[in-house]
Design an enzyme around this catalytic site. Structure first.
Site, PDB file in Angstrom:
ATOM      1  N   LYS A 193      41.674  49.979  49.570  1.00  0.00           N
ATOM      2  CA  LYS A 193      41.900  49.198  48.350  1.00  0.00           C
ATOM      3  C   LYS A 193      41.777  47.716  48.674  1.00  0.00           C
ATOM      4  O   LYS A 193      42.506  47.196  49.520  1.00  0.00           O
ATOM      5  CB  LYS A 193      43.288  49.509  47.786  1.00  0.00           C
ATOM      6  N   LYS A 235      52.479  40.479  36.150  1.00  0.00           N
ATOM      7  CA  LYS A 235      53.647  40.606  37.001  1.00  0.00           C
ATOM      8  C   LYS A 235      54.598  39.423  36.791  1.00  0.00           C
ATOM      9  O   LYS A 235      54.164  38.323  36.435  1.00  0.00           O
ATOM     10  CB  LYS A 235      53.220  40.601  38.481  1.00  0.00           C
ATOM     11  N   ASP A 248      47.337  42.304  48.616  1.00  0.00           N
ATOM     12  CA  ASP A 248      47.112  43.585  47.953  1.00  0.00           C
ATOM     13  C   ASP A 248      45.779  44.204  48.370  1.00  0.00           C
ATOM     14  O   ASP A 248      45.391  45.245  47.844  1.00  0.00           O
ATOM     15  CB  ASP A 248      47.180  43.429  46.432  1.00  0.00           C
ATOM     16  N   ASP A 275      48.442  46.761  35.482  1.00  0.00           N
ATOM     17  CA  ASP A 275      48.952  46.510  36.832  1.00  0.00           C
ATOM     18  C   ASP A 275      48.901  47.755  37.707  1.00  0.00           C
ATOM     19  O   ASP A 275      49.273  47.709  38.870  1.00  0.00           O
ATOM     20  CB  ASP A 275      50.383  45.969  36.754  1.00  0.00           C
ATOM     21  N   GLU A 329      46.183  49.007  38.771  1.00  0.00           N
ATOM     22  CA  GLU A 329      44.731  48.841  38.953  1.00  0.00           C
ATOM     23  C   GLU A 329      44.208  49.451  40.241  1.00  0.00           C
ATOM     24  O   GLU A 329      43.037  49.818  40.332  1.00  0.00           O
ATOM     25  CB  GLU A 329      44.372  47.349  38.907  1.00  0.00           C
ATOM     26  N   ARG A 388      44.625  52.318  41.720  1.00  0.00           N
ATOM     27  CA  ARG A 388      44.117  53.688  41.614  1.00  0.00           C
ATOM     28  C   ARG A 388      42.788  53.732  40.851  1.00  0.00           C
ATOM     29  O   ARG A 388      41.995  54.647  41.045  1.00  0.00           O
ATOM     30  CB  ARG A 388      45.168  54.585  40.952  1.00  0.00           C
TER      31      ARG A 388
END
Length: 510
Positions: free
Chosen positions: A273, A285, A296, A355, A357, A359
């Site tokens: 990811k 967020k 992330d 949020d 996102e 997956r």
């Protein structure tokens, strides 16, 4: 040979220490030397701390009672203790007494990190700690020294401090392969940390592609990059939806490793990811939760760093790294709650939370791996869910797997590497929570969130043996602790390399 740790667009970064193996006689060292000696906790004896090799000769030379030094500092030999005894006028500069606890491999790893922190800005240190280390312990010690030296900076005046320049290890040169292997694994973890720490005003999907190209050329990897037009033509609806609000469009990065020319070798795909910043999109967020979101893309950092180290650890199988990279931003082009997106391969998802996102981009990458690469095994790595933090706290990553052998191999590799996992179930009792009235699935099915996210991803794995590593609980380290440095952790690279250096990493997985 210097280890490349610089990144595109950043000032020159610090480099890990160099290592040399030679026979060490602490009584015959050059003037001004620093000597690090091991101290065991002596938990099984009534005598207290136990001094290791070189201590007796050095104590006689210096006319210094080292046990008395330990007593003065109330030292116990616990892992992480480093007592520095300065020796004015004695020829040697100082003796460092390094706690090894019970001398397990993990203790050597943490002791190495403690030694590294205690010797920053030093040119050289000589140690006999390696003399009592078997091969796993030696590797752990070298890893610890490297990881304890990590620093990232973007300062005009340069780094606050420099790592130890060289560590001289007491031992024969025929142990060099173990040192080199440990160095390759530790540098992969270092690089993953550095990528995850890079601020998002520099790090975006295009920048990640540039860095991947540098490491691919350096490591002899094949490289293919799909830009936004190719993603559109290929039907990568998840990547395109998540990335379309950003000024920097999404990318799919593919890296290929093969130890030989045979295509009959077992084939693994690693999927990462790569959300280079996650605002949460329109489901934005809170500010505090957004402050760490430059990391992330830890999954992408782990996959890229692992791929670049496969040749150095002698990985015997074919491995392809697939990185789905986008920035989840906010603009007039943002995807919305209620949108339905069509993934690569045709499956559809109703977006109920922008949020969730990760997956969505992983779904495209997983299905691409199934349809285009047809591997024997797939493993994905992602900072995916806050729910995994709730379940496991901040010291353990979650692992989900469709194959018991695969789960056991990854967990064992994590234990050996000092990265801890706990297996959570792909409990199909929660499958109905994915139901959408308008699409094949809902992207935010609710709690238990780590499990429902894994179940969502499972639909894109084509029945191929698959493991999902949710490293969100360990994506950040709150303080310097053992080999961990405060900030993004790069968790997972050492696990994958510990697994993939084995003779037959995919054997028995079906």
């Amino acid at each position: 040979m210097p280890i490349a740790t610089d990144l595109i667009g950043l000032p020159a970064q610090v480099r890990p220490p160099a290592f040399a193996l030679r026979d060490v006689d602490p009584a015959r060292l050059p003037a001004g030397s620093l000597v690090a000696l091991p101290v065991l906790s002596g938990e099984d004896t009534a005598e207290g701390p136990v001094l290791g090799p070189g201590a007796e000769a050095l104590a006689a030379l210096l006319d210094l009672d080292l046990l008395e030094v330990l007593e003065q500092h109330r030292a116990t030999g616990a892992v992480g203790e480093v007592i520095t005894q300065v020796l004015p006028g004695a020829g040697l500069a100082a003796v460092l007494l390094v706690g090894l606890g019970a001398a397990r491999p993990q203790d050597f790893r943490d002791a190495g990190a403690a030694l590294a922190r205690a010797t920053k800005d030093r040119a050289s240190v000589v140690t006999t700690i390696s003399a009592i280390a078997d091969d796993p312990a030696l590797r752990a010690f070298v890893e610890g020294v490297v990881l304890g030296s990590f620093e990232f900076h973007w300062r005009s005046a340069g780094a606050k401090s420099q790592p130890l320049g060289e560590l001289v290890l007491d031992g024969p040169v025929d142990r060099q392969p173990q040192v080199d292997r440990a160095l390759a694994i530790a540098v992969a973890s270092w690089r993953a940390r550095a990528l995850a720490t890079t601020p998002s005003n520099l790090k975006n999907p295009a920048w990640l592609c540039e860095q991947a190209a540098v490491w691919a050329a350096e490591s002899g990897l094949g490289l293919e990059i799909l830009d936004e037009e190719q993603l559109e033509a290929g039907g990568f609806g998840g990547l395109l939806a998540v990335g379309r609000a950003s000024a920097t469009p999404p990318r799919l990065i593919r890296l290929d490793y093969a130890p030989g020319k045979s295509r009959k070798l077992p084939h693994l795909v690693l999927v990462g990811k790569g959300i280079t910043f996650d605002s949460g999109g329109l489901s934005i967020k809170p500010g505090d939760a957004m402050s760490t979101m430059k990391r992330d893309m830890t999954g992408a950092a782990v996959v890229m760093s692992t791929m670049a180290a496969l040749a150095a650890v002698g990985c015997p199988i074919r491995v392809t790294g697939v990185i789905a990279s986008a920035e989840n931003a906010v603009s007039g082009a943002s995807y919305r709650p209620g949108d339905v997106i069509t993934h690569f391969g045709g499956r559809t998802t109703e977006v109920t939370n922008t949020d969730a996102e990760g997956r969505l981009v992983l779904a495209d990458a997983l299905q691409y791996a199934v349809d285009k690469l047809r591997p024997d095994v797939i493993v994905d790595v992602a900072t995916l869910t806050g729910a995994a933090k709730v379940a496991l706290g901040l010291g353990t990553a979650a692992i989900f797997a469709t194959d018991d052998v695969l789960a056991e191999r990854l967990s064992a590799a994590g234990d050996a590497a000092g990265e801890r996992y706990w297996r959570l179930p792909l409990a199909d009792v929660y499958e109905e929570m994915l139901t959408s009235k308008v699409a094949d699935a809902d992207n935010a099915a609710g709690g238990p969130g780590a499990i429902t996210a894994a179940l969502f991803l499972q639909h894109f794995t084509g029945g191929i043996p698959w493991a999902h590593l949710d490293v969100a609980p360990v994506g950040d380290t709150l303080a310097d602790r053992g080999v961990w440095t405060a900030g993004p952790s790069g968790f997972g690279a050492r696990t994958l390399l510990q697994w993939l250096e084995q003779d037959a990493p995919l054997e028995g997985i079906s």
